[in-house]
Design an enzyme around this catalytic site. Structure first.
Site, PDB file in Angstrom:
ATOM      1  N   SER A  40    -104.343 -66.197 -45.898  1.00 42.08           N
ATOM      2  CA  SER A  40    -103.488 -66.636 -47.007  1.00 42.08           C
ATOM      3  C   SER A  40    -103.300 -65.495 -48.005  1.00 42.08           C
ATOM      4  O   SER A  40    -102.420 -65.559 -48.869  1.00 42.08           O
ATOM      5  CB  SER A  40    -104.091 -67.865 -47.698  1.00 42.08           C
ATOM      6  OG  SER A  40    -105.439 -67.622 -48.047  1.00 42.08           O
ATOM      7  N   GLU A  95    -107.451 -78.641 -41.316  1.00 42.19           N
ATOM      8  CA  GLU A  95    -106.447 -78.499 -42.387  1.00 42.19           C
ATOM      9  C   GLU A  95    -105.331 -79.534 -42.242  1.00 42.19           C
ATOM     10  O   GLU A  95    -104.800 -79.753 -41.137  1.00 42.19           O
ATOM     11  CB  GLU A  95    -105.838 -77.085 -42.360  1.00 42.19           C
ATOM     12  CG  GLU A  95    -104.747 -76.907 -43.428  1.00 42.19           C
ATOM     13  CD  GLU A  95    -104.383 -75.466 -43.726  1.00 42.19           C
ATOM     14  OE1 GLU A  95    -104.975 -74.549 -43.139  1.00 42.19           O
ATOM     15  OE2 GLU A  95    -103.482 -75.285 -44.581  1.00 42.19           O
TER      16      GLU A  95
HETATM   17  O1  KIV Z   1    -106.145 -68.340 -44.900  1.00 43.30           O
HETATM   18  C1  KIV Z   1    -106.738 -69.223 -45.527  1.00 43.30           C
HETATM   19  O2  KIV Z   1    -106.904 -69.164 -46.738  1.00 43.30           O
HETATM   20  C2  KIV Z   1    -107.247 -70.357 -44.765  1.00 43.30           C
HETATM   21  C3  KIV Z   1    -107.714 -71.531 -45.547  1.00 43.30           C
HETATM   22  C4  KIV Z   1    -106.533 -72.246 -46.034  1.00 43.30           C
HETATM   23  C5  KIV Z   1    -108.630 -72.406 -44.761  1.00 43.30           C
HETATM   24  O3  KIV Z   1    -107.252 -70.341 -43.567  1.00 43.30           O
END
Ligand code: KIV
Length: 269
Positions: A50, A187
């Site tokens: 993310s 998720e």
């Molecule tokens: O990339 C991320 O932050 C994640 C979380 C949302 C679990 O995979």
């Protein structure tokens, strides 16, 4: 010989042993100073892909590279002492074959000194998870809404609204647990499906937008700090840091413009 106490981090087996135990606390972090704060409270910190959106303004996680993960992974490891550090494997670096996954996961682990990697996918990734775990790489799995597949899923859609799909998600959970993952991020699934997944497997489920019925929770730090102007609907905002930052930057700008900025001898350390 060093007289410094060795760093003792929470381990992947310790997280694994928390199934049905004390809820597991986790957050993302991409940055040494914020990670140092999170480290006091989190059992594990995820250097999530993310970061593509949060740190680099990308539209999705699909453009994130291994080098980006390594750069931020190093920063988080340096800034922390206690939490287990998990680094995400970005899109295109592990799906093709177990060999490719091992090569890239080993690169992430040796370059960052993190303790585990996370990869997306359920039954289709089971062989790869087994391959990595057998070769010394602890793996956290990620099922349900898998952001690297949004182009196939057609967007960030809650999974499991149709009960006919539940078997598929539960099979994914069983497959990654059976392959040796020490925990699984679940998720964006409806609450009753999160309950069924959590009951079906003997490794901890870590929920994000998947109800309070998981063995632990994870949120994107910037979302819960109020730094994301449009956070996902399920996110509870625990601090209004966006507003605080706005006011602080405005106060600074005001002082500079009005020549009220403190003189050097007051500000140099
Ligand atoms: O990339 C991320 O932050 C994640 C979380 C949302 C679990 O995979």
């Amino acid at each position: 010989m060093s007289d410094q106490a060795p760093i003792r981090r929470i381990t992947a087996p310790q997280i694994r042993a928390r199934k049905n135990g004390e809820p597991i606390v986790s957050l993302t972090s991409y940055h040494a100073h914020t990670a140092a704060i999170v480290d006091k409270y989190a059992d594990f910190i995820l250097v999530g892909d993310s970061l593509g959106m949060v740190m680099h303004g990308m539209e999705s996680t699909v453009g994130v590279t291994l080098d980006m993960m390594i750069t931020h992974g190093k920063a988080v490891v340096r800034g922390t002492q206690r939490a287990l550090i998990v680094v995400d494997m970005p899109f295109g670096t592990y799906e093709e074959s177990p060999n490719m996954a091992f090569r890239n996961a080993a690169k992430v682990m040796t370059a960052t000194q993190c303790q585990a990697v996370k990869l997306e996918g359920g039954a289709r990734m089971a062989e790869t998870i087994r391959f990595l775990v057998d070769r010394g790489i602890p793996v956290m799995a990620h099922i349900g809404l898998t952001p690297q597949s949004t182009n196939v899923l057609g967007g960030f859609k809650t999974q499991g609204r149709d009960t006919a799909t539940w078997e598929h998600h539960i099979n994914d959970a069983r497959a990654v647990a059976g392959a040796g993952a020490f925990a699984v991020v679940v998720e964006g699934v409806v609450e009753p499906l999160a309950v069924e997944i959590t009951k079906a497997i003997d490794i901890p489920t870590i929920g994000i937008g998947a109800s309070a019925h998981c063995d632990g929770q994870i949120l994107v730090l910037e979302d819960m700090l109020g730094l994301n102007p449009s956070p996902p609907k399920f996110v509870k905002v625990y601090g209004e840091f966006g507003g605080m930052m706005d006011r602080a930057v405005a106060a600074y700008a005001q002082e500079v413009k009005s020549r009220a900025f403190p003189s050097d001898d007051e500000t140099y350390r």
